[in-house]
Design a protein around this motif. Structure first.
Motif, PDB file in Angstrom:
ATOM      1  N   GLY A  23       0.814  -0.836  -0.360  1.00 54.25           N
ATOM      2  CA  GLY A  23      -0.011   0.118   0.143  1.00 54.25           C
ATOM      3  C   GLY A  23       0.942   1.111   0.162  1.00 54.25           C
ATOM      4  N   GLU A  24       1.774   1.484   0.522  1.00 55.73           N
ATOM      5  CA  GLU A  24       2.798   2.673   0.354  1.00 55.73           C
ATOM      6  C   GLU A  24       3.713   2.379  -0.693  1.00 55.73           C
ATOM      7  OE1 GLU A  24       5.869   1.562   3.746  1.00 55.73           O
ATOM      8  OE2 GLU A  24       3.659   2.066   6.074  1.00 55.73           O
ATOM      9  N   LEU A  25       3.878   1.397  -1.171  1.00 54.78           N
ATOM     10  CA  LEU A  25       4.458   1.532  -2.507  1.00 54.78           C
ATOM     11  C   LEU A  25       3.606   2.271  -3.661  1.00 54.78           C
ATOM     12  CD1 LEU A  25       7.279   1.238  -4.349  1.00 54.78           C
ATOM     13  CD2 LEU A  25       5.892  -1.647  -4.526  1.00 54.78           C
ATOM     14  N   ASN A  26       2.080   1.583  -3.397  1.00 54.05           N
ATOM     15  CA  ASN A  26       1.417   2.176  -4.280  1.00 54.05           C
ATOM     16  C   ASN A  26       0.931   3.469  -3.916  1.00 54.05           C
ATOM     17  OD1 ASN A  26       1.440  -0.046  -6.149  1.00 54.05           O
ATOM     18  ND2 ASN A  26      -0.586  -1.094  -4.524  1.00 54.05           N
ATOM     19  N   MET A  27       1.077   4.257  -2.863  1.00 58.96           N
ATOM     20  CA  MET A  27       0.872   5.435  -2.436  1.00 58.96           C
ATOM     21  C   MET A  27       1.967   6.113  -2.514  1.00 58.96           C
ATOM     22  SD  MET A  27      -2.353   6.074  -1.720  1.00 58.96           S
ATOM     23  CE  MET A  27      -1.989   7.673  -0.687  1.00 58.96           C
ATOM     24  N   GLU A  28       3.283   6.073  -2.956  1.00 56.43           N
ATOM     25  CA  GLU A  28       4.360   6.661  -3.903  1.00 56.43           C
ATOM     26  C   GLU A  28       4.649   6.485  -5.269  1.00 56.43           C
ATOM     27  OE1 GLU A  28       7.203   4.612  -2.051  1.00 56.43           O
ATOM     28  OE2 GLU A  28       7.394   4.969   0.062  1.00 56.43           O
ATOM     29  N   VAL A  29       3.849   5.556  -5.542  1.00 62.55           N
ATOM     30  CA  VAL A  29       3.956   5.480  -6.796  1.00 62.55           C
ATOM     31  C   VAL A  29       2.870   6.407  -7.406  1.00 62.55           C
ATOM     32  CG1 VAL A  29       3.477   4.402  -8.650  1.00 62.55           C
ATOM     33  CG2 VAL A  29       4.871   2.887  -6.787  1.00 62.55           C
ATOM     34  N   ALA A  30       1.855   6.786  -7.080  1.00 56.27           N
ATOM     35  CA  ALA A  30       0.607   6.828  -7.346  1.00 56.27           C
ATOM     36  C   ALA A  30       1.017   8.660  -7.582  1.00 56.27           C
ATOM     37  CB  ALA A  30      -0.374   7.005  -6.248  1.00 56.27           C
ATOM     38  N   GLU A  60       9.274  10.440 -23.279  1.00 59.91           N
ATOM     39  CA  GLU A  60       8.277  10.323 -22.284  1.00 59.91           C
ATOM     40  C   GLU A  60       7.956   8.410 -21.726  1.00 59.91           C
ATOM     41  OE1 GLU A  60       7.403  11.987 -19.302  1.00 59.91           O
ATOM     42  OE2 GLU A  60       8.044  13.299 -19.303  1.00 59.91           O
ATOM     43  N   LEU A  61       8.079   8.511 -23.326  1.00 59.68           N
ATOM     44  CA  LEU A  61       7.470   7.136 -23.140  1.00 59.68           C
ATOM     45  C   LEU A  61       8.631   5.703 -22.759  1.00 59.68           C
ATOM     46  CD1 LEU A  61       4.669   7.509 -26.567  1.00 59.68           C
ATOM     47  CD2 LEU A  61       4.488   6.849 -23.631  1.00 59.68           C
ATOM     48  N   GLN A  62       9.425   6.719 -23.604  1.00 60.00           N
ATOM     49  CA  GLN A  62      10.969   5.861 -23.226  1.00 60.00           C
ATOM     50  C   GLN A  62      10.962   5.446 -21.855  1.00 60.00           C
ATOM     51  OE1 GLN A  62      13.856   7.701 -25.206  1.00 60.00           O
ATOM     52  NE2 GLN A  62      13.755   7.055 -26.848  1.00 60.00           N
ATOM     53  N   THR A  63      10.874   6.628 -20.779  1.00 58.62           N
ATOM     54  CA  THR A  63      10.906   6.093 -19.799  1.00 58.62           C
ATOM     55  C   THR A  63      10.336   4.968 -18.772  1.00 58.62           C
ATOM     56  OG1 THR A  63       9.332   7.740 -18.397  1.00 58.62           O
ATOM     57  CG2 THR A  63      11.984   8.061 -18.875  1.00 58.62           C
ATOM     58  N   MET A  64       8.971   4.967 -19.656  1.00 57.73           N
ATOM     59  CA  MET A  64       8.500   3.649 -18.878  1.00 57.73           C
ATOM     60  C   MET A  64       8.350   2.702 -18.790  1.00 57.73           C
ATOM     61  SD  MET A  64       5.024   5.747 -20.101  1.00 57.73           S
ATOM     62  CE  MET A  64       3.999   6.710 -19.767  1.00 57.73           C
ATOM     63  N   PRO A  65       9.244   1.682 -19.423  1.00 58.59           N
ATOM     64  CA  PRO A  65       9.402   0.646 -19.131  1.00 58.59           C
ATOM     65  C   PRO A  65      10.585   0.345 -18.054  1.00 58.59           C
ATOM     66  CG  PRO A  65      10.232   0.798 -21.423  1.00 58.59           C
ATOM     67  CD  PRO A  65       9.599   2.190 -21.063  1.00 58.59           C
ATOM     68  N   ALA A  66      11.312   1.031 -17.945  1.00 55.54           N
ATOM     69  CA  ALA A  66      12.099   1.210 -16.185  1.00 55.54           C
ATOM     70  C   ALA A  66      11.321   1.316 -15.415  1.00 55.54           C
ATOM     71  CB  ALA A  66      13.226   1.936 -16.978  1.00 55.54           C
ATOM     72  N   LYS A  67      10.582   2.330 -15.401  1.00 48.33           N
ATOM     73  CA  LYS A  67       9.395   2.662 -14.382  1.00 48.33           C
ATOM     74  C   LYS A  67       8.747   1.197 -13.566  1.00 48.33           C
ATOM     75  CE  LYS A  67       9.433   7.159 -15.032  1.00 48.33           C
ATOM     76  NZ  LYS A  67       8.785   8.863 -14.848  1.00 48.33           N
ATOM     77  N   GLN A  74       9.749  -4.127  -6.831  1.00 40.91           N
ATOM     78  CA  GLN A  74       9.416  -3.627  -5.334  1.00 40.91           C
ATOM     79  C   GLN A  74       8.478  -5.188  -4.887  1.00 40.91           C
ATOM     80  OE1 GLN A  74       9.621   0.663  -6.000  1.00 40.91           O
ATOM     81  NE2 GLN A  74      10.756   0.195  -4.907  1.00 40.91           N
ATOM     82  N   VAL A  75       7.571  -5.102  -5.877  1.00 41.17           N
ATOM     83  CA  VAL A  75       6.603  -5.368  -5.465  1.00 41.17           C
ATOM     84  C   VAL A  75       6.830  -7.162  -5.234  1.00 41.17           C
ATOM     85  CG1 VAL A  75       4.205  -6.531  -6.415  1.00 41.17           C
ATOM     86  CG2 VAL A  75       4.377  -3.812  -6.867  1.00 41.17           C
ATOM     87  N   ARG A  76       7.765  -7.915  -5.723  1.00 36.67           N
ATOM     88  CA  ARG A  76       7.961  -8.935  -6.105  1.00 36.67           C
ATOM     89  C   ARG A  76       9.369  -9.077  -4.833  1.00 36.67           C
ATOM     90  NH1 ARG A  76      11.863  -9.617 -10.200  1.00 36.67           N
ATOM     91  NH2 ARG A  76      13.389  -9.807  -8.670  1.00 36.67           N
ATOM     92  N   GLU A  77       9.659  -7.600  -4.391  1.00 34.26           N
ATOM     93  CA  GLU A  77      10.513  -7.640  -2.968  1.00 34.26           C
ATOM     94  C   GLU A  77       9.494  -8.381  -2.128  1.00 34.26           C
ATOM     95  OE1 GLU A  77      13.112  -5.177  -3.825  1.00 34.26           O
ATOM     96  OE2 GLU A  77      14.414  -5.684  -4.945  1.00 34.26           O
TER      97      GLU A  77
END
Length: 85
Positions: A23-30, A60-67, A74-77
């Motif tokens: 939940g914390e990760l998702n809030m940070e990402v949002a 802008e689109l080039q950065t999306m795969p890395a993100k 992070q989710v897997r960890e």
């Protein structure tokens, strides 16, 4: 296999901790996504030509795969830590 009550408590605590971290990760990402979208919007609106606009969009689109990869890692960890015995 017999599971004792302390084992169940430990497992439940690990899972709850994992859900909290997710939940914390998702809030940070949002928050980061909204901030980046606002910045990108301002940049795109400042484009003077269609070519410049297209170039900015592509950048802008080039950065999306890395993100997306970083988020997945992070989710897997988080889930790996939550499911350790």
């Amino acid at each position: 296999m017999t599971t004792s009550f302390p084992d169940l408590q430990k497992t439940s605590a690990q899972m709850m901790s994992g859900f909290q971290k997710l939940g914390e990760l998702n809030m940070e990402v949002a928050k980061a996504t909204f901030a980046e979208a606002a910045k990108a919007g301002k940049t795109l609106m400042a484009a003077k030509t269609p070519q410049e606009f297209a170039s900015l969009c592509a950048a802008e689109l080039q950065t999306m795969p890395a993100k997306a990869t970083a988020y997945g890692t992070q989710v897997r960890e988080i889930f790996t830590a939550a499911t350790k015995a």
